[in-house]
Design a protein around this motif. Structure first.
Motif, short mmCIF file in Angstrom:
data_model
loop_
_atom_site.label_atom_id
_atom_site.label_comp_id
_atom_site.label_asym_id
_atom_site.label_seq_id
_atom_site.Cartn_x
_atom_site.Cartn_y
_atom_site.Cartn_z
N PRO A 67 0.83 -1.21 0.00
CA PRO A 67 0.00 0.00 0.00
C PRO A 67 0.87 1.26 0.00
O PRO A 67 2.03 1.24 0.40
CB PRO A 67 -0.80 -0.13 1.31
CG PRO A 67 -0.80 -1.60 1.60
CD PRO A 67 0.52 -2.10 1.12
N GLU A 68 0.29 2.33 -0.44
CA GLU A 68 1.01 3.59 -0.52
C GLU A 68 1.54 4.01 0.85
O GLU A 68 0.85 3.91 1.85
CB GLU A 68 0.08 4.68 -1.07
CG GLU A 68 0.77 6.00 -1.32
CD GLU A 68 -0.16 7.04 -1.91
OE1 GLU A 68 0.26 8.21 -2.02
OE2 GLU A 68 -1.30 6.67 -2.24
N GLY A 69 2.79 4.47 0.86
CA GLY A 69 3.41 4.91 2.10
C GLY A 69 4.18 3.84 2.83
O GLY A 69 4.73 4.09 3.91
N THR A 70 4.25 2.64 2.27
CA THR A 70 4.98 1.55 2.92
C THR A 70 5.96 0.90 1.94
O THR A 70 6.03 -0.31 1.81
CB THR A 70 4.02 0.48 3.47
OG1 THR A 70 3.09 0.10 2.44
CG2 THR A 70 3.27 0.98 4.67
N GLU A 71 6.69 1.73 1.23
CA GLU A 71 7.69 1.20 0.32
C GLU A 71 8.85 0.60 1.11
O GLU A 71 9.15 1.01 2.22
CB GLU A 71 8.22 2.29 -0.62
CG GLU A 71 7.20 2.81 -1.63
CD GLU A 71 6.20 3.76 -1.01
OE1 GLU A 71 6.43 4.21 0.14
OE2 GLU A 71 5.17 4.06 -1.65
N VAL A 72 9.51 -0.38 0.49
CA VAL A 72 10.66 -1.01 1.15
C VAL A 72 11.95 -0.60 0.45
O VAL A 72 11.95 -0.32 -0.75
CB VAL A 72 10.53 -2.55 1.14
CG1 VAL A 72 9.33 -3.00 1.94
CG2 VAL A 72 10.45 -3.09 -0.28
N GLU A 73 13.01 -0.52 1.21
CA GLU A 73 14.34 -0.24 0.69
C GLU A 73 15.13 -1.54 0.61
O GLU A 73 14.96 -2.43 1.44
CB GLU A 73 15.06 0.77 1.57
CG GLU A 73 14.38 2.13 1.67
CD GLU A 73 14.40 2.89 0.36
OE1 GLU A 73 15.32 2.61 -0.46
OE2 GLU A 73 13.54 3.75 0.16
N LEU A 74 16.01 -1.63 -0.38
CA LEU A 74 16.70 -2.89 -0.62
C LEU A 74 18.13 -2.92 -0.09
O LEU A 74 18.66 -4.01 0.19
CB LEU A 74 16.72 -3.18 -2.14
CG LEU A 74 17.16 -4.58 -2.57
CD1 LEU A 74 16.27 -5.64 -1.96
CD2 LEU A 74 17.16 -4.69 -4.09
N LEU A 75 18.78 -1.77 0.08
CA LEU A 75 20.21 -1.75 0.37
C LEU A 75 20.55 -2.45 1.68
O LEU A 75 21.35 -3.40 1.70
CB LEU A 75 20.71 -0.31 0.41
CG LEU A 75 22.21 -0.15 0.74
CD1 LEU A 75 23.07 -0.88 -0.28
CD2 LEU A 75 22.58 1.33 0.83
N VAL A 76 19.97 -2.02 2.79
CA VAL A 76 20.30 -2.61 4.10
C VAL A 76 19.91 -4.08 4.16
O VAL A 76 20.71 -4.92 4.60
CB VAL A 76 19.64 -1.81 5.24
CG1 VAL A 76 19.82 -2.52 6.58
CG2 VAL A 76 20.24 -0.40 5.31
N PRO A 77 18.70 -4.45 3.71
CA PRO A 77 18.35 -5.88 3.72
C PRO A 77 19.27 -6.73 2.84
O PRO A 77 19.56 -7.88 3.18
CB PRO A 77 16.92 -5.90 3.19
CG PRO A 77 16.39 -4.54 3.47
CD PRO A 77 17.54 -3.61 3.32
N ALA A 78 19.72 -6.18 1.71
CA ALA A 78 20.62 -6.93 0.84
C ALA A 78 21.96 -7.17 1.53
O ALA A 78 22.52 -8.28 1.47
CB ALA A 78 20.84 -6.18 -0.46
N ILE A 79 22.47 -6.15 2.21
CA ILE A 79 23.72 -6.32 2.97
C ILE A 79 23.52 -7.33 4.08
O ILE A 79 24.36 -8.21 4.32
CB ILE A 79 24.18 -4.96 3.54
CG1 ILE A 79 24.55 -4.00 2.41
CG2 ILE A 79 25.36 -5.16 4.49
CD1 ILE A 79 24.86 -2.59 2.87
N ASN A 80 22.39 -7.23 4.77
CA ASN A 80 22.07 -8.18 5.83
C ASN A 80 22.00 -9.61 5.30
O ASN A 80 22.44 -10.56 5.95
CB ASN A 80 20.74 -7.82 6.49
CG ASN A 80 20.93 -7.13 7.83
OD1 ASN A 80 22.05 -6.92 8.27
ND2 ASN A 80 19.83 -6.79 8.47
N THR A 81 21.43 -9.76 4.11
CA THR A 81 21.31 -11.09 3.50
C THR A 81 22.68 -11.67 3.20
O THR A 81 22.94 -12.86 3.47
CB THR A 81 20.48 -11.01 2.21
OG1 THR A 81 19.19 -10.49 2.53
CG2 THR A 81 20.34 -12.38 1.57
N ILE A 82 23.56 -10.87 2.65
CA ILE A 82 24.92 -11.33 2.35
C ILE A 82 25.63 -11.77 3.64
O ILE A 82 26.28 -12.82 3.68
CB ILE A 82 25.72 -10.22 1.65
CG1 ILE A 82 25.14 -9.95 0.27
CG2 ILE A 82 27.20 -10.61 1.53
CD1 ILE A 82 25.73 -8.74 -0.43
#
Length: 210
Positions: A67-82
């Motif tokens: 829903p609008e206003g709840t976009e997710v960012e990828l950078l921190v989760p991607a680093i966490n995944t690695i």
């Protein structure tokens, strides 16, 4: 006494078993604590599976996702995944080390794994503080915090298990080439945590963004 069965040799109460005998006992009498852990993780998988199914249902019936206003960012989760996925290889090195009777090597790899787990949790806390929406903002945010928070709890337990292994390794002879069930159980649990996160990362981030 005549008619009784006599062993080929007797072991005195104070005698130490040979390395060959310890290995044979380890192979012939498996420790069912590992089986118990696997059953427990299977039940945990069902809980996560229910969350995944609910999330997919909500996503399927929603016109806009997230829903609008709840976009997710990828950078921190991607680093966490690695970091988390890499830690599975690190902890496995610790298991390999103990099976070679290398206590110091096992400790080193497990310390590194614990540090990586703490870094992962720190990254998750940072993400929570910078998202800009909370648990009750909408259905997506509710699913997001519930699933990632529940997984974060499991990571915390995993770090505590690793620290417990390190603490018990201080006792001479507690772990060794034929005595490493606790180490194996910590590794299995950590691999489980990693697998769950890969699924979460795919559902909450990859599929949401693309």
């Amino acid at each position: 006494m005549q008619g009784s069965t006599i062993d080929e040799y007797q072991v005195s109460p104070n005698s130490e078993p040979s390395a060959e005998g310890a290995v044979a006992a380890h192979e012939e009498h498996p420790d069912y604590r590992v089986l118990g852990l696997i059953v427990f993780l299977a039940s945990e998988s069902l809980m996560f599976g229910g969350m995944f199914a609910s999330y997919l249902i909500y996503r399927g019936v929603s016109a806009t996702w997230p829903p609008e206003g709840t976009e997710v960012e990828l950078l921190v989760p991607a680093i966490n995944t690695i970091i988390l996925v890499s830690s599975s290889f690190v902890i496995h090195n610790g298991d390999v080390a103990i099976k070679k009777n290398n206590i110091s090597g096992m400790r080193l790899w497990y310390i590194i794994t614990a540090i990586m787990g703490v870094i992962f949790l720190g990254g998750q806390v940072y993400e929570y503080l910078t998202l800009g929406y909370g648990l009750t903002t909408n259905v997506f945010s509710n699913c997001f915090y519930l699933m990632t928070g529940f997984h974060g709890l499991h990571v915390t337990v995993g770090v505590l298990l690793i620290l417990g292994v390190l603490w018990r390794s201080r006792r001479p002879g507690h772990y060794g080439e034929t005595k490493h069930v606790g180490i194996e159980m910590a590794e299995i649990y950590w691999h489980f945590v990693d697998i769950i996160w890969i699924i979460l990362f795919t559902l909450l981030y990859i599929l949401t963004l693309f």
